[in-house]
Design a protein around this motif. Sequence first.
Motif, mmCIF file in Angstrom:
data_model
loop_
_atom_site.group_PDB
_atom_site.id
_atom_site.type_symbol
_atom_site.label_atom_id
_atom_site.label_comp_id
_atom_site.label_asym_id
_atom_site.label_seq_id
_atom_site.Cartn_x
_atom_site.Cartn_y
_atom_site.Cartn_z
ATOM 1 N N ALA A 89 0.826 -1.210 0.000
ATOM 2 C CA ALA A 89 0.000 0.000 0.000
ATOM 3 C C ALA A 89 0.860 1.259 0.000
ATOM 4 C CB ALA A 89 -0.931 -0.019 1.199
ATOM 5 N N ALA A 90 1.861 1.284 0.881
ATOM 6 C CA ALA A 90 2.718 2.463 0.969
ATOM 7 C C ALA A 90 3.556 2.638 -0.291
ATOM 8 C CB ALA A 90 3.626 2.346 2.190
ATOM 9 N N ARG A 91 4.076 1.523 -0.821
ATOM 10 C CA ARG A 91 4.944 1.591 -2.001
ATOM 11 C C ARG A 91 4.158 1.999 -3.252
ATOM 12 N NH1 ARG A 91 9.633 3.209 -3.133
ATOM 13 N NH2 ARG A 91 10.732 2.082 -4.778
ATOM 14 N N HIS A 92 2.929 1.481 -3.371
ATOM 15 C CA HIS A 92 2.102 1.828 -4.526
ATOM 16 C C HIS A 92 1.855 3.330 -4.596
ATOM 17 C CE1 HIS A 92 0.130 -2.365 -5.273
ATOM 18 N NE2 HIS A 92 1.442 -2.365 -5.396
ATOM 19 N N GLU A 93 1.486 3.904 -3.476
ATOM 20 C CA GLU A 93 1.188 5.342 -3.455
ATOM 21 C C GLU A 93 2.416 6.151 -3.867
ATOM 22 O OE1 GLU A 93 -0.328 8.779 -0.309
ATOM 23 O OE2 GLU A 93 -0.421 6.662 0.249
ATOM 24 N N GLU A 94 3.576 5.752 -3.354
ATOM 25 C CA GLU A 94 4.808 6.471 -3.669
ATOM 26 C C GLU A 94 5.156 6.344 -5.158
ATOM 27 O OE1 GLU A 94 9.568 6.396 -2.438
ATOM 28 O OE2 GLU A 94 8.117 5.145 -1.356
ATOM 29 N N LEU A 95 4.994 5.132 -5.711
ATOM 30 C CA LEU A 95 5.355 4.914 -7.107
ATOM 31 C C LEU A 95 4.394 5.611 -8.068
ATOM 32 C CD1 LEU A 95 6.414 1.158 -6.990
ATOM 33 C CD2 LEU A 95 7.898 3.137 -7.353
ATOM 34 N N LEU A 96 3.116 5.608 -7.746
ATOM 35 C CA LEU A 96 2.147 6.305 -8.591
ATOM 36 C C LEU A 96 2.419 7.796 -8.611
ATOM 37 C CD1 LEU A 96 -1.118 4.354 -7.677
ATOM 38 C CD2 LEU A 96 0.116 4.287 -9.854
ATOM 39 N N ARG A 97 2.861 8.330 -7.479
ATOM 40 C CA ARG A 97 3.208 9.744 -7.420
ATOM 41 C C ARG A 97 4.497 10.005 -8.214
ATOM 42 N NH1 ARG A 97 3.119 10.050 -2.474
ATOM 43 N NH2 ARG A 97 5.337 9.878 -1.993
ATOM 44 N N LEU A 98 5.489 9.129 -8.050
ATOM 45 C CA LEU A 98 6.773 9.291 -8.724
ATOM 46 C C LEU A 98 6.619 9.280 -10.243
ATOM 47 C CD1 LEU A 98 9.962 9.281 -8.517
ATOM 48 C CD2 LEU A 98 9.801 6.788 -8.672
ATOM 49 N N THR A 99 5.785 8.373 -10.759
ATOM 50 C CA THR A 99 5.623 8.213 -12.205
ATOM 51 C C THR A 99 4.462 9.010 -12.778
ATOM 52 O OG1 THR A 99 4.271 6.230 -11.823
ATOM 53 C CG2 THR A 99 6.642 5.904 -12.178
ATOM 54 N N ALA A 100 3.755 9.764 -11.933
ATOM 55 C CA ALA A 100 2.587 10.560 -12.353
ATOM 56 C C ALA A 100 1.491 9.695 -12.961
ATOM 57 C CB ALA A 100 3.020 11.647 -13.339
ATOM 58 N N LEU A 101 1.395 8.443 -12.505
ATOM 59 C CA LEU A 101 0.359 7.532 -12.991
ATOM 60 C C LEU A 101 -0.850 7.471 -12.060
ATOM 61 C CD1 LEU A 101 2.533 4.528 -14.291
ATOM 62 C CD2 LEU A 101 1.241 6.172 -15.672
ATOM 63 N N GLY A 102 -0.823 8.247 -10.972
ATOM 64 C CA GLY A 102 -1.916 8.209 -10.004
ATOM 65 C C GLY A 102 -3.302 8.385 -10.607
ATOM 66 N N PRO A 103 -3.501 9.362 -11.506
ATOM 67 C CA PRO A 103 -4.843 9.544 -12.083
ATOM 68 C C PRO A 103 -5.279 8.417 -13.020
ATOM 69 C CG PRO A 103 -3.504 11.537 -12.305
ATOM 70 C CD PRO A 103 -2.585 10.450 -11.889
ATOM 71 N N PHE A 104 -4.335 7.508 -13.360
ATOM 72 C CA PHE A 104 -4.638 6.464 -14.343
ATOM 73 C C PHE A 104 -4.663 5.071 -13.721
ATOM 74 C CE2 PHE A 104 -2.277 9.952 -16.282
ATOM 75 C CZ PHE A 104 -3.181 10.384 -17.248
ATOM 76 N N GLY A 105 -4.824 5.022 -12.408
ATOM 77 C CA GLY A 105 -4.772 3.736 -11.714
ATOM 78 C C GLY A 105 -5.788 2.732 -12.203
ATOM 79 N N ARG A 106 -6.946 3.194 -12.681
ATOM 80 C CA ARG A 106 -8.003 2.276 -13.124
ATOM 81 C C ARG A 106 -8.017 2.082 -14.638
ATOM 82 N NH1 ARG A 106 -13.273 3.938 -9.368
ATOM 83 N NH2 ARG A 106 -12.255 3.559 -7.333
ATOM 84 N N ARG A 107 -7.033 2.648 -15.351
ATOM 85 C CA ARG A 107 -6.990 2.498 -16.809
ATOM 86 C C ARG A 107 -6.270 1.198 -17.169
ATOM 87 N NH1 ARG A 107 -5.174 7.360 -20.724
ATOM 88 N NH2 ARG A 107 -7.009 8.239 -19.657
ATOM 89 N N ARG A 108 -6.789 0.482 -18.171
ATOM 90 C CA ARG A 108 -6.145 -0.729 -18.647
ATOM 91 C C ARG A 108 -4.753 -0.396 -19.185
ATOM 92 N NH1 ARG A 108 -7.693 -2.155 -23.017
ATOM 93 N NH2 ARG A 108 -7.006 -4.330 -23.083
ATOM 94 N N ALA A 109 -3.781 -1.257 -18.896
ATOM 95 C CA ALA A 109 -2.423 -1.027 -19.384
ATOM 96 C C ALA A 109 -2.393 -0.956 -20.905
ATOM 97 C CB ALA A 109 -1.495 -2.123 -18.877
ATOM 98 N N GLY A 110 -3.261 -1.751 -21.567
ATOM 99 C CA GLY A 110 -3.293 -1.742 -23.021
ATOM 100 C C GLY A 110 -3.767 -0.433 -23.608
#
Length: 580
Positions: free
Chosen positions: A118-139
């Motif tokens: 949980a802690a690592r996910h939040e940090e990585l999403l912030r680092l890569t600016a992917l936070g707003p896209f957490g529910r988007r399909r990778a494809g």
Amino acid sequence: MSDAALVLEDVHKGFRRGGTTVQALQGVSLQVQAGRITGLLGPDGAGKTTLMRLAAALLLPDAGRILVLGEDTRRAAARIQESIGYMPQRFGLYEDLTVQENLDLYADLQGLSAADMAARHEELLRLTALGPFGRRRAGDLSGGMKQKLGLACALLRAPRVLLLDEPTVGVDPISRRELWSIIQGLREKGTSILISTAYLDEAERCDDILLFHEGKLLAQKSPTDFHAPMAGHCYLVQHEGLTRRQLQARLAQRPGIVDATIQAEGVRVVCQESAPISQDGEHWQGVPPRFEDAFVTLLRLGPAAAPTPAGDHPEIPATADAKDPDGESIIEVRDLRRFFGHFEAVKGIGFTVKAGEIFGLLGANGAGKTTTFRMLCGLLPASSGTLRVAGADLLRAGAAARARIGYVSQKFALYGNLSVTQNLHFFASAYGLRGAPWRRRIDWAMAEFDLSAYTDVNGDDLPLGFKQRLALACALMHEPPILFLDEPTSGVDPLARREFWSRINTLAEGGVTVMITTHFMDEAEYCDHLVLMSLGEILALGSPQEIRAQARRPDLPNPTMEDAFVELIQSHEAGVRRAS
């Protein structure tokens, strides 16, 4: 060795290919210092990926010793893999899963606890600016966002050593800058990073560089130490009476010139001696050296490489004129649109391409250029608009237009389980060649692309540069007047790219029309005209000089093509966001 994150001691590694053993690494000894960014560079087949896989303890050396964080890969592979992050060239994202689900899956595979996850996910999403896209399909992510997600998955354990095998291949300049911002931030936090790359400008961002060739370490130095000896050997050459392509072809054949590449307003030249080798009508101006100059010089003239000329550049007649702006239009696009459901990927664009032009189609990942390109090739139907190629309407007579097209896709699309010879035979027959013309074109392809040493090698087993040669040979088998190239040099080393562009320039001067997409902004300078796309629209249309001029401002008086790309696209996309 206490300050070394990675140590190789007399390492050898070979692989079986057919009935022979290919030595990927030959007696390599080196140290990668902790807390630094170390670049791993070299041409195709140099051994870079093998070294990465050995460092990740996924392969073991045939001889010699490898220490990662002080531990031997033969004895402590599991412990080493718990302390490192590894992102291979083709990172295996699950495209039907969301961003968050991919992170969850990789965290589970790596044994992270729920609290740590949980802690690592939040940090990585912030680092890569992917936070707003957490529910988007990778494809559904753009190429750059996929690479950032792959990097996030490699960083789940907060590794002490990070191994990145060409992480920026196939992504646009904006995404490359974003990825490098992340990488440099990790270095500042103490992570030791080993990164291989095909972009030589990225080498300038590294603290140290390992230069490999044919499985051997040529040199290990800082970027400055590499290019400092090149001072006084580098020039920008201009000629009022010649096009840049004509001037490049002339200079590349001149004795004493190691390298000649089209750049901005002229041709950048690297001389073996420090004095200019000028002729009448040429204006030579000294320019500062860069790592790329040293890279090409070492590989072409160094002790581990056979001396070669600057490239196979057939002479282009000096009497050949620049493309006639009133000449025949061989590609016509008007009000072209493409919808995917309710989403409009291409929004009413239009342009024309003259016969014999090299025409570039540029844009950030997700700009709509690949969709446009596929419509132009007849691989994807347009929703509406006018699209004529070689005089045929693609909406009505697609087969007639496609018969006059050669096409090289972004990913190797030949038959990987067929040999080089079998692929050539198949495509020659598929294009309707029979008898003497069939044999003539097969012989031409073998000789022109120097494929004879690989006749019995399957397509999947070819080095990347030879995959590109084979793909281009197959696309030209029926001597098409139009050639479509979709990021053909993605991941290809700089020497192979030079060879490729020599062929393309010669084809264009012979009357073949070339349309190309690329993320290498230096390649855009080879184009006669360019279209720059963003969010399905055309931002700029013109020659490379005209595109660069649109990004000129007081604090950026001489923008490069990459500067123009970033400036124009970021300004447009910021304006769209403000308007919405």
